[in-house]
Write a protein that holds these residues in place. Structure first.
Motif, PDB file in Angstrom:
ATOM      1  N   LEU A 148      19.658  17.254  21.051  1.00 23.83           N
ATOM      2  CA  LEU A 148      19.691  18.304  20.601  1.00 23.83           C
ATOM      3  C   LEU A 148      20.311  18.898  21.525  1.00 23.83           C
ATOM      4  CD1 LEU A 148      15.979  19.496  21.333  1.00 23.83           C
ATOM      5  CD2 LEU A 148      17.228  19.617  19.303  1.00 23.83           C
ATOM      6  N   SER A 149      21.696  19.517  21.597  1.00 24.74           N
ATOM      7  CA  SER A 149      22.391  20.437  22.043  1.00 24.74           C
ATOM      8  C   SER A 149      22.438  19.999  24.001  1.00 24.74           C
ATOM      9  CB  SER A 149      22.872  21.348  21.748  1.00 24.74           C
ATOM     10  OG  SER A 149      21.801  22.167  21.994  1.00 24.74           O
ATOM     11  N   TRP A 150      23.361  20.049  24.038  1.00 25.66           N
ATOM     12  CA  TRP A 150      23.486  20.133  25.809  1.00 25.66           C
ATOM     13  C   TRP A 150      22.685  21.700  26.013  1.00 25.66           C
ATOM     14  CZ3 TRP A 150      25.816  22.880  30.514  1.00 25.66           C
ATOM     15  CH2 TRP A 150      25.092  22.434  31.443  1.00 25.66           C
ATOM     16  N   THR A 151      23.038  21.935  25.530  1.00 23.11           N
ATOM     17  CA  THR A 151      22.892  24.028  26.228  1.00 23.11           C
ATOM     18  C   THR A 151      21.203  24.021  25.852  1.00 23.11           C
ATOM     19  OG1 THR A 151      23.359  25.174  24.201  1.00 23.11           O
ATOM     20  CG2 THR A 151      25.318  24.987  26.134  1.00 23.11           C
ATOM     21  N   GLN A 152      20.364  23.120  24.479  1.00 20.37           N
ATOM     22  CA  GLN A 152      19.226  23.704  24.492  1.00 20.37           C
ATOM     23  C   GLN A 152      18.528  22.384  25.169  1.00 20.37           C
ATOM     24  OE1 GLN A 152      17.369  25.317  21.088  1.00 20.37           O
ATOM     25  NE2 GLN A 152      16.622  25.309  23.106  1.00 20.37           N
ATOM     26  N   ARG A 153      18.555  21.455  25.706  1.00 25.08           N
ATOM     27  CA  ARG A 153      18.188  20.827  26.565  1.00 25.08           C
ATOM     28  C   ARG A 153      17.843  21.377  27.598  1.00 25.08           C
ATOM     29  NH1 ARG A 153      20.836  15.210  27.076  1.00 25.08           N
ATOM     30  NH2 ARG A 153      22.897  17.199  25.807  1.00 25.08           N
ATOM     31  N   VAL A 154      19.405  22.362  28.537  1.00 24.39           N
ATOM     32  CA  VAL A 154      19.311  23.002  29.892  1.00 24.39           C
ATOM     33  C   VAL A 154      18.189  23.796  29.696  1.00 24.39           C
ATOM     34  CG1 VAL A 154      20.533  24.182  31.194  1.00 24.39           C
ATOM     35  CG2 VAL A 154      21.097  22.096  30.558  1.00 24.39           C
ATOM     36  N   LEU A 155      18.373  24.888  28.552  1.00 22.57           N
ATOM     37  CA  LEU A 155      17.049  26.029  28.918  1.00 22.57           C
ATOM     38  C   LEU A 155      15.907  25.296  28.466  1.00 22.57           C
ATOM     39  CD1 LEU A 155      19.034  28.044  25.963  1.00 22.57           C
ATOM     40  CD2 LEU A 155      19.045  28.243  28.305  1.00 22.57           C
ATOM     41  N   ILE A 156      14.755  24.562  28.047  1.00 25.84           N
ATOM     42  CA  ILE A 156      14.058  23.901  27.789  1.00 25.84           C
ATOM     43  C   ILE A 156      13.699  23.496  29.362  1.00 25.84           C
ATOM     44  CG2 ILE A 156      12.258  22.717  26.848  1.00 25.84           C
ATOM     45  CD1 ILE A 156      14.181  22.711  23.949  1.00 25.84           C
ATOM     46  N   ALA A 157      14.697  22.353  29.807  1.00 21.65           N
ATOM     47  CA  ALA A 157      14.115  22.013  30.880  1.00 21.65           C
ATOM     48  C   ALA A 157      14.132  22.612  31.986  1.00 21.65           C
ATOM     49  CB  ALA A 157      15.720  20.907  31.403  1.00 21.65           C
ATOM     50  N   CYS A 158      14.894  23.595  32.476  1.00 23.65           N
ATOM     51  CA  CYS A 158      14.492  24.722  33.435  1.00 23.65           C
ATOM     52  C   CYS A 158      13.758  26.002  33.055  1.00 23.65           C
ATOM     53  CB  CYS A 158      15.499  25.646  33.369  1.00 23.65           C
ATOM     54  SG  CYS A 158      17.704  24.798  34.284  1.00 23.65           S
ATOM     55  N   GLY A 159      13.110  25.338  31.560  1.00 20.43           N
ATOM     56  CA  GLY A 159      12.177  26.926  30.913  1.00 20.43           C
ATOM     57  C   GLY A 159      10.616  25.769  31.750  1.00 20.43           C
ATOM     58  N   PHE A 160      11.080  25.035  31.366  1.00 19.82           N
ATOM     59  CA  PHE A 160       9.503  24.267  31.444  1.00 19.82           C
ATOM     60  C   PHE A 160       9.381  23.704  32.994  1.00 19.82           C
ATOM     61  CE2 PHE A 160       9.327  25.413  27.337  1.00 19.82           C
ATOM     62  CZ  PHE A 160       8.267  24.446  26.984  1.00 19.82           C
ATOM     63  N   SER A 161      10.506  23.348  33.452  1.00 17.11           N
ATOM     64  CA  SER A 161      10.258  22.905  35.354  1.00 17.11           C
ATOM     65  C   SER A 161      10.404  23.968  36.380  1.00 17.11           C
ATOM     66  CB  SER A 161      11.389  21.505  35.128  1.00 17.11           C
ATOM     67  OG  SER A 161      11.564  21.060  34.102  1.00 17.11           O
TER      68      SER A 161
END
Length: 350
Positions: A136-149
């Motif tokens: 997955l793209s860096w930005t997609q990973r960042v969004l999911i990581a922040c939202g879930f964490s």
């Protein structure tokens, strides 16, 4: 014929400022979308009076998704909906700081505070790692990581304000927060009961593992009054981590901009809405803000976030979700399990 110098003067003359009527026309372009978002927010908040356990934010997201997939809105609604999903959302996030009292968080004890930091830091690191394995793209990973964490859709939007992700990536992350966070509402109470947790332990786990503040409140209410109080404070402690995480992301984004030699404007070291969030935390923690003002601010914060959730939901289209494929769903499932596991270990150790 006019002489050369006169023509040059005309060329270099300052442009005429827009008239008041032109400025009003510009503002008017936002009114349909903002009014629609506000109307849905009012209805969603009204429903809460009849069903107190039902979060207006979740109602608004669902309504927005239904509207996006079942109704064709005129293009005139677009500017206002975009404005609500970005600008008004950031105001709501800033006002969220007035819910936080540092003494309440410090009252959890250093063990619980360490648990919260571990949940956010390890949650983001683990999610980013799994996302990279999935391609997955860096930005997609960042969004999911922040939202879930950290704190669900608000954290997704906050991260988007820093890393400038693609619209479909933002909408996908928001949809995943809604889906997996909602599944956690019945799951955490059931598993807590099976593990023999008391209300305090179950509240710690709920506050440490569930994505949205509203989802935490719903799960805590199912477990009991003590669990609700503990879960809410733990979740707000995770919300407080929004500020340092956004600061780190901003530094990372500035470096990426330089490395890629792009002409895009580099983000500030700390976004303004994050600074405002911290200022409101500090003001609330002094204890000088009257209860009446806090009540109004709380209402405004809920109203703004509810309207923004509708605006975000209005961009969640089934076709878009299908387009991104299964990989974001796999990452969301892995992140949910990972964050819940970290929180569970923390509860057992604390």
């Amino acid at each position: 014929m006019k002489s050369g110098p006169v023509a040059q003067d005309e060329l270099t003359a300052a442009p005429t400022p827009p008239s008041a009527a032109a400025r009003l026309d510009g503002i008017g372009a936002y009114l349909p979308g903002v009014a629609l978002s506000a109307g849905v927010a009012a209805v969603a908040m009204g429903i809460r009076h009849f069903v107190p356990t039902l979060s207006p934010l979740l109602v608004a997201i669902v309504v927005g998704a239904l509207v996006a997939n079942l109704v064709v809105l005129p293009s005139s609604f677009g500017p206002g909906i975009t404005f609500t999903s970005k600008k008004l959302l950031r105001v709501g996030i800033a006002l969220l700081g007035l819910q936080l009292v540092l003494s309440d968080i410090l009252g959890l004890g250093w063990g619980v505070i360490a648990m919260v930091v571990a949940i956010v830091v390890l949650g983001i690191v683990g999610t980013m790692f799994v996302g990279s394995l999935l391609g997955l793209s860096w930005t997609q990973r960042v969004l999911i990581a922040c939202g879930f964490s950290i704190c669900g859709a608000a954290a997704v939007a906050a991260a988007d304000g820093v890393v400038e992700a693609e619209e479909e990536e933002v909408l996908t992350a928001v949809a995943l927060v809604v889906i997996f966070g909602t599944l956690m509402i019945p799951a955490i109470p059931l598993i807590s009961n099976a593990l023999g947790f008391d209300e305090t332990e179950a509240g710690l786990w709920a506050g440490g593992s569930i994505h949205e503040v509203a989802q935490v409140v719903a799960a805590g209410g199912i477990i009991g009054g003590t669990a609700l109080t503990v879960a809410t404070i733990v979740k707000l402690a995770r919300v407080l981590m929004l500020a340092p995480v956004m600061a780190v992301l901003s530094v990372k984004q500035r470096r990426r901009t330089v490395e890629q030699s792009t002409t895009s404007k580099r983000p500030p070291l700390v976004p303004f809405f994050v600074v405002a969030f911290l200022v409101f935390v500090a003001i609330r923690s002094t204890g000088v803000v009257p209860a009446g003002v806090l009540s109004v601010a709380s209402w405004m914060q809920t109203a703004l976030l509810t309207a923004a959730m509708f605006a975000l939901g209005a961009g969640v289209r089934v076709a878009t979700i299908k387009k991104v494929g299964i990989r974001p769903f796999i990452l969301a499932a892995a992140s949910t399990v990972w964050v819940a596991t970290i929180a569970l270990v923390g509860v057992l150790l604390v």
